[in-house]
Design a protein around this motif. Structure first.
Motif, short mmCIF file in Angstrom:
data_model
loop_
_atom_site.label_atom_id
_atom_site.label_comp_id
_atom_site.label_asym_id
_atom_site.label_seq_id
_atom_site.Cartn_x
_atom_site.Cartn_y
_atom_site.Cartn_z
N PHE A 11 7.96 -3.98 -5.43
CA PHE A 11 7.07 -3.02 -4.79
C PHE A 11 6.40 -3.71 -3.60
N VAL A 12 6.54 -3.11 -2.44
CA VAL A 12 5.82 -3.61 -1.28
C VAL A 12 4.71 -2.60 -1.03
N ILE A 13 3.50 -3.06 -1.26
CA ILE A 13 2.35 -2.15 -1.26
C ILE A 13 1.48 -2.41 -0.04
N LYS A 14 1.23 -1.32 0.67
CA LYS A 14 0.43 -1.46 1.89
C LYS A 14 -0.87 -0.69 1.75
N ASN A 15 -1.96 -1.34 2.08
CA ASN A 15 -3.24 -0.64 2.13
C ASN A 15 -3.45 -0.18 3.56
N SER A 16 -3.19 1.10 3.78
CA SER A 16 -3.34 1.66 5.13
C SER A 16 -4.78 2.06 5.42
N GLY A 17 -5.62 1.94 4.40
CA GLY A 17 -7.02 2.33 4.58
C GLY A 17 -7.86 1.19 5.12
N GLN A 18 -9.16 1.38 5.06
CA GLN A 18 -10.08 0.36 5.56
C GLN A 18 -10.84 -0.30 4.43
N ILE A 19 -10.92 0.39 3.28
CA ILE A 19 -11.62 -0.19 2.14
C ILE A 19 -10.61 -0.81 1.19
N LYS A 20 -11.12 -1.59 0.25
CA LYS A 20 -10.26 -2.29 -0.71
C LYS A 20 -9.61 -1.31 -1.68
N HIS A 21 -8.32 -1.50 -1.90
CA HIS A 21 -7.59 -0.71 -2.89
C HIS A 21 -6.72 -1.66 -3.70
N GLU A 22 -6.23 -1.14 -4.80
CA GLU A 22 -5.33 -1.97 -5.59
C GLU A 22 -4.34 -1.09 -6.34
N LEU A 23 -3.25 -1.71 -6.72
CA LEU A 23 -2.28 -1.02 -7.56
C LEU A 23 -2.15 -1.85 -8.83
N ALA A 43 15.57 -8.54 -8.14
CA ALA A 43 15.17 -7.19 -7.77
C ALA A 43 16.35 -6.42 -7.19
N THR A 44 16.58 -5.22 -7.70
CA THR A 44 17.70 -4.43 -7.22
C THR A 44 17.24 -3.41 -6.18
N ARG A 45 15.95 -3.29 -6.04
CA ARG A 45 15.44 -2.24 -5.17
C ARG A 45 14.05 -2.60 -4.67
N THR A 46 13.78 -2.17 -3.45
CA THR A 46 12.43 -2.33 -2.90
C THR A 46 11.84 -0.94 -2.73
N ILE A 47 10.66 -0.76 -3.25
CA ILE A 47 9.98 0.54 -3.11
C ILE A 47 8.68 0.29 -2.35
N ASN A 48 8.54 1.00 -1.25
CA ASN A 48 7.31 0.89 -0.46
C ASN A 48 6.28 1.88 -0.97
N VAL A 49 5.07 1.41 -1.20
CA VAL A 49 4.00 2.29 -1.65
C VAL A 49 2.82 2.13 -0.69
N ASP A 50 2.31 3.27 -0.27
CA ASP A 50 1.21 3.26 0.68
C ASP A 50 -0.08 3.68 -0.03
N MET A 51 -1.18 3.02 0.30
CA MET A 51 -2.49 3.37 -0.28
C MET A 51 -3.42 3.75 0.86
N THR A 52 -4.18 4.81 0.66
CA THR A 52 -5.06 5.27 1.73
C THR A 52 -6.48 5.52 1.23
N ASP A 53 -7.40 5.64 2.17
CA ASP A 53 -8.80 5.92 1.83
C ASP A 53 -9.00 7.34 1.34
N SER A 54 -7.95 8.16 1.40
CA SER A 54 -8.09 9.50 0.81
C SER A 54 -7.74 9.43 -0.67
#
Ligand SMILES: [Cu+2]
Length: 163
Positions: free
Chosen positions: A77-89, A48-59
């Motif tokens: 990709f470092v993916i964070k679920n900042s919400g309270q319900i289940k999300h996915e990428l 991996a040449t790069r890390t990209i942070n992706v945020d997921m929210t309940d909105s």
């Protein structure tokens, strides 16, 4: 009868070969035989040449929703679920995502785990390591029922490397 059998087998083989040739002929210029290659392939974390942070929210949003990478690049990709319900990428072509989304609507409890996706409960963080082998656009979306329709989607633009 041995002779007849062998001919039958040979005919079957030839038919298969012909079908194969025909199928590969439909991929304009490509040498790939796997539809998954349309969006790239699972990457090797060490490359991996790069890390990209992706945020997921309940909105129902991904931040960022528009990402640009270079062809051939392996991205972590470092993916964070900042919400309270289940999300996915889920990475895919728009067509694949829509088809998968319809299946998910009918089977909301369906669990899926493939290298091109990560499903996260609220507050959790996960990773996808992906190599973008083809220039163009790779879509992504959250296929939890209702989310994709609400606009929980984005795209990775893959720019052609100069040659
Ligand atoms: Cu979602």
């Amino acid at each position: 009868m041995q002779h007849t059998l062998r001919n039958t087998a040979l005919a079957a083989l030839m038919a298969l070969a012909a079908a194969g040739a025909f199928a590969s002929g439909t991929h304009a210029g490509g040498h790939g035989h796997d539809a998954d290659e349309a969006i790239g392939k699972p990457g090797v974390a060490a490359k991996a040449t790069r890390t990209i942070n992706v945020d997921m929210t309940d909105s129902m949003r991904f931040t960022p929703a528009d990402i640009t990478v270079k062809q051939g690049e392996t991205v972590r990709f470092v993916i964070k679920n900042s919400g309270q319900i289940k999300h996915e990428l889920v990475l895919g072509t728009e067509k694949e995502l829509k088809e998968h989304y319809e299946v998910m609507k009918k089977n909301p409890e369906m669990e899926h785990a493939d290298p091109n996706m990560v499903t996260l409960a609220g507050g959790k963080t996960g990773e996808i390591v992906w190599q973008f082998t083809k220039a163009g656009k790779v879509d992504f979306g959250c296929l939890q029922p209702g989310h994709y329709d609400a606009g929980m989607k984005g795209a990775v633009k893959v720019t052609k490397t100069g040659k």
